[in-house]
Design a protein around this motif. Structure first.
Motif, PDB file in Angstrom:
ATOM      1  N   ARG A 149       0.815  -1.209   0.000  1.00  0.00           N
ATOM      2  CA  ARG A 149       0.000   0.000   0.000  1.00  0.00           C
ATOM      3  C   ARG A 149       0.847   1.256   0.000  1.00  0.00           C
ATOM      4  O   ARG A 149       0.377   2.338   0.298  1.00  0.00           O
ATOM      5  N   TRP A 150       2.136   1.118  -0.288  1.00  0.00           N
ATOM      6  CA  TRP A 150       3.077   2.227  -0.412  1.00  0.00           C
ATOM      7  C   TRP A 150       3.369   2.893   0.922  1.00  0.00           C
ATOM      8  O   TRP A 150       3.826   4.033   0.955  1.00  0.00           O
ATOM      9  N   ARG A 196       0.953   9.105  -1.047  1.00  0.00           N
ATOM     10  CA  ARG A 196       0.428  10.399  -0.607  1.00  0.00           C
ATOM     11  C   ARG A 196       1.529  11.459  -0.633  1.00  0.00           C
ATOM     12  O   ARG A 196       1.306  12.581  -1.102  1.00  0.00           O
ATOM     13  N   LEU A 197       2.701  11.106  -0.138  1.00  0.00           N
ATOM     14  CA  LEU A 197       3.799  12.055  -0.079  1.00  0.00           C
ATOM     15  C   LEU A 197       4.198  12.523  -1.472  1.00  0.00           C
ATOM     16  O   LEU A 197       4.605  13.673  -1.670  1.00  0.00           O
ATOM     17  N   SER A 198       4.071  11.646  -2.464  1.00  0.00           N
ATOM     18  CA  SER A 198       4.503  11.961  -3.826  1.00  0.00           C
ATOM     19  C   SER A 198       3.527  12.860  -4.571  1.00  0.00           C
ATOM     20  O   SER A 198       3.890  13.454  -5.588  1.00  0.00           O
ATOM     21  N   SER A 224       4.690 -10.234   1.555  1.00  0.00           N
ATOM     22  CA  SER A 224       3.975 -10.054   0.304  1.00  0.00           C
ATOM     23  C   SER A 224       3.860  -8.576  -0.033  1.00  0.00           C
ATOM     24  O   SER A 224       3.408  -7.772   0.779  1.00  0.00           O
ATOM     25  N   GLY A 225       4.252  -8.224  -1.260  1.00  0.00           N
ATOM     26  CA  GLY A 225       4.089  -6.856  -1.721  1.00  0.00           C
ATOM     27  C   GLY A 225       5.199  -5.911  -1.355  1.00  0.00           C
ATOM     28  O   GLY A 225       5.172  -4.751  -1.753  1.00  0.00           O
ATOM     29  N   LEU A 226       6.205  -6.356  -0.595  1.00  0.00           N
ATOM     30  CA  LEU A 226       7.321  -5.474  -0.278  1.00  0.00           C
ATOM     31  C   LEU A 226       8.106  -5.157  -1.547  1.00  0.00           C
ATOM     32  O   LEU A 226       8.294  -6.006  -2.413  1.00  0.00           O
ATOM     33  N   ALA A 227       8.544  -3.918  -1.643  1.00  0.00           N
ATOM     34  CA  ALA A 227       9.313  -3.485  -2.807  1.00  0.00           C
ATOM     35  C   ALA A 227      10.467  -2.607  -2.359  1.00  0.00           C
ATOM     36  O   ALA A 227      10.347  -1.843  -1.396  1.00  0.00           O
TER      37      ALA A 227
END
Length: 265
Positions: free
Chosen positions: A111-112, A141-143, A236-239
């Motif tokens: 979810r960033w 949101r920050l971006s 799961s989903g970590l980037a």
């Protein structure tokens, strides 16, 4: 009241646009038995639930939910098991983040939300509204928020329409309302932005943008790498998002910024 295993299966079967017949055919389960499972008239085995979840391509967190609803512990279940399983991964990520210095690098979840960052990533927080950094800080949101990175950057990766489209599709496929809310919020910020549209130099592989720092403007490329073969839902989903200088001037400025951080300690 928590949904039973049958309700969870029915939700995801319909979410995937599959009939009972289509799912039964794909998994080798009789339509009658599948119907009984969905209606709560039959108690599915753990193996059957895993088989059906695979066929429906359910997100990992939803697979765990399905198993729990069926009365089974998720993989590596038990108190503290997630922390134990994640410890080697977190140590490896910390090593990667440290090794990438003096270039910024961050770790994001699906979810960033910001999970971790190296010291050089402080460049992204210098000049933004502190309220946007309240944990867990969300990089989507920050971006896009006008008081976030748009204050100090000429463009951000999220300005890519293809990325917004991908995240919206991901939210739909995973039935992730929280991610969808973030995507809609990001779209509102981008739509409301005044002046010229953000300059986007990405080609779908690498994105480039300029970041204002206290020592000057740094040009950066960014690449996002997702982590493969997660062992449990926590991974799961970590980037891993890494940032590299676009030229030698930017590289020298990043080294100077790193040296100044050391001198302030």
């Amino acid at each position: 009241m928590d949904a039973g295993a049958g309700e969870v299966l029915r939700f995801w079967r319909r979410r995937r646009g599959m009939s009972q017949l289509a799912l039964a055919t794909a998994t080798g389960v009789s339509t009658k038995h599948l119907s009984f499972v969905e209606n709560g008239r039959a108690s599915p085995s753990r193996q059957l639930l895993v088989h059906l979840a695979d066929a429906l391509e359910m997100p990992l967190r939803e697979r765990d939910r399905l198993l729990l609803a069926g009365g089974y512990a998720p993989p590596q279940g038990g108190p503290g098991s997630q922390d134990r399983a994640m410890r080697p991964l977190r140590q490896a990520l910390d090593t990667l983040l440290t090794a990438h210095d003096p270039h910024p690098a961050i770790v994001l979840d699906a979810r960033w939300d910001l999970v971790a960052a190296n010291a050089a990533a402080d460049l992204f927080w210098d000049g933004v509204d502190p309220e946007l950094l309240t944990p867990p800080a969300n990089m989507l949101r920050l971006s896009t928020h006008p008081e976030g990175l748009p204050r100090i950057a000429t463009a951000t990766p999220v300005c890519s329409r293809s990325l917004i489209t991908r995240l919206r599709r991901q939210a739909d496929e995973d039935a992730d309302d929280a991610l969808l809310d973030l995507v809609l919020e990001a779209e509102r910020h981008l739509t409301a932005a005044s002046g010229q549209p953000p300059r986007w130099t990405g080609d779908g592989v690498m994105a480039g943008f300029e970041l204002k720092t206290r020592l000057g403007v740094v040009g950066l490329h960014t690449v996002i790498a997702t982590l493969g073969a997660p062992l449990d839902v926590s991974a799961s989903g970590l980037a891993l998002e890494t940032f590299l200088p676009v030229d030698e001037d930017s590289a020298a400025l990043l080294r100077e910024l790193a040296a100044s951080r050391l001198g302030q300690r």
